[in-house]
Design a protein around this motif. Sequence first.
Motif, PDB file in Angstrom:
ATOM      1  N   VAL A  52      -7.087   4.485  -3.903  1.00  0.00           N
ATOM      2  CA  VAL A  52      -6.807   5.725  -3.170  1.00  0.00           C
ATOM      3  C   VAL A  52      -7.959   5.981  -2.200  1.00  0.00           C
ATOM      4  CG1 VAL A  52      -6.417   8.209  -3.401  1.00  0.00           C
ATOM      5  CG2 VAL A  52      -5.552   6.625  -5.161  1.00  0.00           C
ATOM      6  N   TYR A  53      -7.620   6.345  -0.969  1.00  0.00           N
ATOM      7  CA  TYR A  53      -8.653   6.740  -0.002  1.00  0.00           C
ATOM      8  C   TYR A  53      -9.070   8.184  -0.288  1.00  0.00           C
ATOM      9  CZ  TYR A  53      -7.538   2.595   2.834  1.00  0.00           C
ATOM     10  OH  TYR A  53      -7.362   1.312   3.283  1.00  0.00           O
ATOM     11  N   THR A  54     -10.303   8.506   0.048  1.00  0.00           N
ATOM     12  CA  THR A  54     -10.839   9.835  -0.257  1.00  0.00           C
ATOM     13  C   THR A  54     -10.059  10.951   0.432  1.00  0.00           C
ATOM     14  OG1 THR A  54     -12.451   9.532   1.527  1.00  0.00           O
ATOM     15  CG2 THR A  54     -13.181   9.029  -0.724  1.00  0.00           C
ATOM     16  N   HIS A  55      -9.448  10.657   1.575  1.00  0.00           N
ATOM     17  CA  HIS A  55      -8.745  11.703   2.325  1.00  0.00           C
ATOM     18  C   HIS A  55      -7.271  11.802   1.941  1.00  0.00           C
ATOM     19  CE1 HIS A  55      -7.622   8.080   4.614  1.00  0.00           C
ATOM     20  NE2 HIS A  55      -6.546   8.768   4.978  1.00  0.00           N
ATOM     21  N   GLU A  56      -6.796  10.937   1.024  1.00  0.00           N
ATOM     22  CA  GLU A  56      -5.369  10.850   0.732  1.00  0.00           C
ATOM     23  C   GLU A  56      -4.949  11.643  -0.496  1.00  0.00           C
ATOM     24  OE1 GLU A  56      -3.520   6.578   2.041  1.00  0.00           O
ATOM     25  OE2 GLU A  56      -4.811   6.588   0.287  1.00  0.00           O
ATOM     26  N   LYS A  57      -3.718  12.143  -0.447  1.00  0.00           N
ATOM     27  CA  LYS A  57      -3.036  12.591  -1.650  1.00  0.00           C
ATOM     28  C   LYS A  57      -2.463  11.346  -2.330  1.00  0.00           C
ATOM     29  CE  LYS A  57      -1.581  16.971   0.436  1.00  0.00           C
ATOM     30  NZ  LYS A  57      -0.425  17.800   0.846  1.00  0.00           N
ATOM     31  N   LEU A  58      -2.234  11.427  -3.631  1.00  0.00           N
ATOM     32  CA  LEU A  58      -1.719  10.271  -4.363  1.00  0.00           C
ATOM     33  C   LEU A  58      -0.363   9.814  -3.819  1.00  0.00           C
ATOM     34  CD1 LEU A  58      -2.652  11.319  -8.005  1.00  0.00           C
ATOM     35  CD2 LEU A  58      -3.664   9.444  -6.706  1.00  0.00           C
ATOM     36  N   ASP A  59       0.507  10.769  -3.497  1.00  0.00           N
ATOM     37  CA  ASP A  59       1.811  10.418  -2.939  1.00  0.00           C
ATOM     38  C   ASP A  59       1.666   9.648  -1.632  1.00  0.00           C
ATOM     39  OD1 ASP A  59       3.061  11.633  -5.035  1.00  0.00           O
ATOM     40  OD2 ASP A  59       4.193  13.076  -3.842  1.00  0.00           O
ATOM     41  N   ASP A  60       0.662  10.007  -0.837  1.00  0.00           N
ATOM     42  CA  ASP A  60       0.434   9.321   0.436  1.00  0.00           C
ATOM     43  C   ASP A  60      -0.004   7.878   0.200  1.00  0.00           C
ATOM     44  OD1 ASP A  60       1.072  11.644   1.787  1.00  0.00           O
ATOM     45  OD2 ASP A  60      -1.017  12.288   1.999  1.00  0.00           O
ATOM     46  N   THR A  61      -0.826   7.668  -0.818  1.00  0.00           N
ATOM     47  CA  THR A  61      -1.243   6.308  -1.151  1.00  0.00           C
ATOM     48  C   THR A  61      -0.039   5.465  -1.561  1.00  0.00           C
ATOM     49  OG1 THR A  61      -3.357   7.161  -1.966  1.00  0.00           O
ATOM     50  CG2 THR A  61      -2.804   4.902  -2.548  1.00  0.00           C
ATOM     51  N   ALA A  62       0.826   6.033  -2.398  1.00  0.00           N
ATOM     52  CA  ALA A  62       2.008   5.300  -2.846  1.00  0.00           C
ATOM     53  C   ALA A  62       2.911   4.940  -1.673  1.00  0.00           C
ATOM     54  CB  ALA A  62       2.775   6.131  -3.874  1.00  0.00           C
ATOM     55  N   THR A  63       3.097   5.884  -0.758  1.00  0.00           N
ATOM     56  CA  THR A  63       3.925   5.622   0.420  1.00  0.00           C
ATOM     57  C   THR A  63       3.302   4.540   1.288  1.00  0.00           C
ATOM     58  OG1 THR A  63       4.783   7.881   0.414  1.00  0.00           O
ATOM     59  CG2 THR A  63       4.952   6.663   2.474  1.00  0.00           C
ATOM     60  N   ARG A  64       1.988   4.566   1.423  1.00  0.00           N
ATOM     61  CA  ARG A  64       1.285   3.547   2.217  1.00  0.00           C
ATOM     62  C   ARG A  64       1.463   2.162   1.590  1.00  0.00           C
ATOM     63  NH1 ARG A  64      -3.967   1.804   1.433  1.00  0.00           N
ATOM     64  NH2 ARG A  64      -4.545   3.681   0.265  1.00  0.00           N
ATOM     65  N   VAL A  65       1.324   2.090   0.270  1.00  0.00           N
ATOM     66  CA  VAL A  65       1.486   0.814  -0.427  1.00  0.00           C
ATOM     67  C   VAL A  65       2.900   0.275  -0.222  1.00  0.00           C
ATOM     68  CG1 VAL A  65       1.579  -0.275  -2.711  1.00  0.00           C
ATOM     69  CG2 VAL A  65      -0.305   1.264  -2.138  1.00  0.00           C
ATOM     70  N   LEU A  66       3.896   1.149  -0.365  1.00  0.00           N
ATOM     71  CA  LEU A  66       5.284   0.724  -0.184  1.00  0.00           C
ATOM     72  C   LEU A  66       5.524   0.217   1.235  1.00  0.00           C
ATOM     73  CD1 LEU A  66       8.202   0.647  -1.474  1.00  0.00           C
ATOM     74  CD2 LEU A  66       8.593   2.742  -0.168  1.00  0.00           C
ATOM     75  N   LYS A  67       5.005   0.931   2.223  1.00  0.00           N
ATOM     76  CA  LYS A  67       5.212   0.528   3.615  1.00  0.00           C
ATOM     77  C   LYS A  67       4.590  -0.828   3.900  1.00  0.00           C
ATOM     78  CE  LYS A  67       4.727   2.040   8.400  1.00  0.00           C
ATOM     79  NZ  LYS A  67       4.238   3.104   9.320  1.00  0.00           N
ATOM     80  N   GLU A  68       3.376  -1.058   3.376  1.00  0.00           N
ATOM     81  CA  GLU A  68       2.709  -2.341   3.598  1.00  0.00           C
ATOM     82  C   GLU A  68       3.477  -3.478   2.938  1.00  0.00           C
ATOM     83  OE1 GLU A  68      -1.282  -1.897   2.225  1.00  0.00           O
ATOM     84  OE2 GLU A  68      -1.860  -0.527   3.848  1.00  0.00           O
ATOM     85  N   LEU A  69       4.138  -3.195   1.826  1.00  0.00           N
ATOM     86  CA  LEU A  69       4.866  -4.229   1.090  1.00  0.00           C
ATOM     87  C   LEU A  69       6.253  -4.483   1.661  1.00  0.00           C
ATOM     88  CD1 LEU A  69       4.996  -6.128  -1.400  1.00  0.00           C
ATOM     89  CD2 LEU A  69       5.913  -4.184  -2.682  1.00  0.00           C
ATOM     90  N   THR A  70       6.961  -3.412   2.049  1.00  0.00           N
ATOM     91  CA  THR A  70       8.374  -3.547   2.418  1.00  0.00           C
ATOM     92  C   THR A  70       8.701  -3.127   3.850  1.00  0.00           C
ATOM     93  OG1 THR A  70       8.970  -1.298   1.712  1.00  0.00           O
ATOM     94  CG2 THR A  70       8.987  -3.025   0.019  1.00  0.00           C
ATOM     95  N   GLY A  71       7.791  -2.376   4.481  1.00  0.00           N
ATOM     96  CA  GLY A  71       8.092  -1.821   5.797  1.00  0.00           C
ATOM     97  C   GLY A  71       8.869  -0.525   5.717  1.00  0.00           C
ATOM     98  N   LEU A  72       9.190  -0.077   4.488  1.00  0.00           N
ATOM     99  CA  LEU A  72       9.989   1.136   4.287  1.00  0.00           C
ATOM    100  C   LEU A  72       9.100   2.304   3.885  1.00  0.00           C
ATOM    101  CD1 LEU A  72      12.859  -0.512   2.202  1.00  0.00           C
ATOM    102  CD2 LEU A  72      12.845  -0.078   4.667  1.00  0.00           C
TER     103      LEU A  72
END
Length: 243
Positions: A52-72
């Motif tokens: 998790v980045y210091t400026h992120e909410k947990l939901d934002d981290t999860a969304t970022r991970v999903l986008k990097e993996l699937t583009g969605l």
Amino acid sequence: MKPEKILNISVDCVVFGYDTTTKSLNVLMIKRYLKDKQKILVNDYVLTGYHVYTHEKLDDTATRVLKELTGLTDQYKKQFKVFGDPNRLSNEKDLIWIKNEEFNLRTITVAYYFLLKTEDVDLSKNTNDAEWFPVNELPQVGFDHEKIIMEAYDDLKEKCLSEPIIFELLPDKFTINEVQDLYQSILGIEIDNRNFRRKLINKKYIIALDEKQIGVSKKPAQLYMFSKDIYDKVFQKNYLITI
């Protein structure tokens, strides 16, 4: 400025995908591989996760991970558990990997799962050697990720009987048989066809369309759609379908 990571907090994502062709519920995993000279040190599969980045909410981290993996990005997601056992990363291969990657041995993971259709993900463009595996036929799995997957799967099985989340895994227009196949795939049981059909089509939020299947060799079946607007109006805290 490069984002600053919180070194002992990560998010791991269980990405469930339903394959309408094979009628199987799958998990998207990435290859974990490490070689030293001529010796293979680590060769297995893991979930996709990141610090998790210091400026992120947990939901934002999860969304970022999903986008990097699937583009969605706009997919159903649920935070379902935190994994913080002090010994969760103590396997020999995990220790080798941790030393190589230089991250904290005492990492606490917040786990999410996502629901999507396998056809929505183009793995040919993936740079992480991502691969779909049937949830009941997992490969060799690193870290405690098999435990995370199974707990996510248990939560999904419970949730699909009380919320209409299975429609996240189906096309916008579907047949009754496709809904039944999906329930059977998730729950691992056989469902009485006639009883299931009667119960499903009596739900006000399952809308019969003036359309039938096209491009099928057998007799085309009636198509339906799920109306979230109607569901939200008639929803009561009881099971969506009694199987």
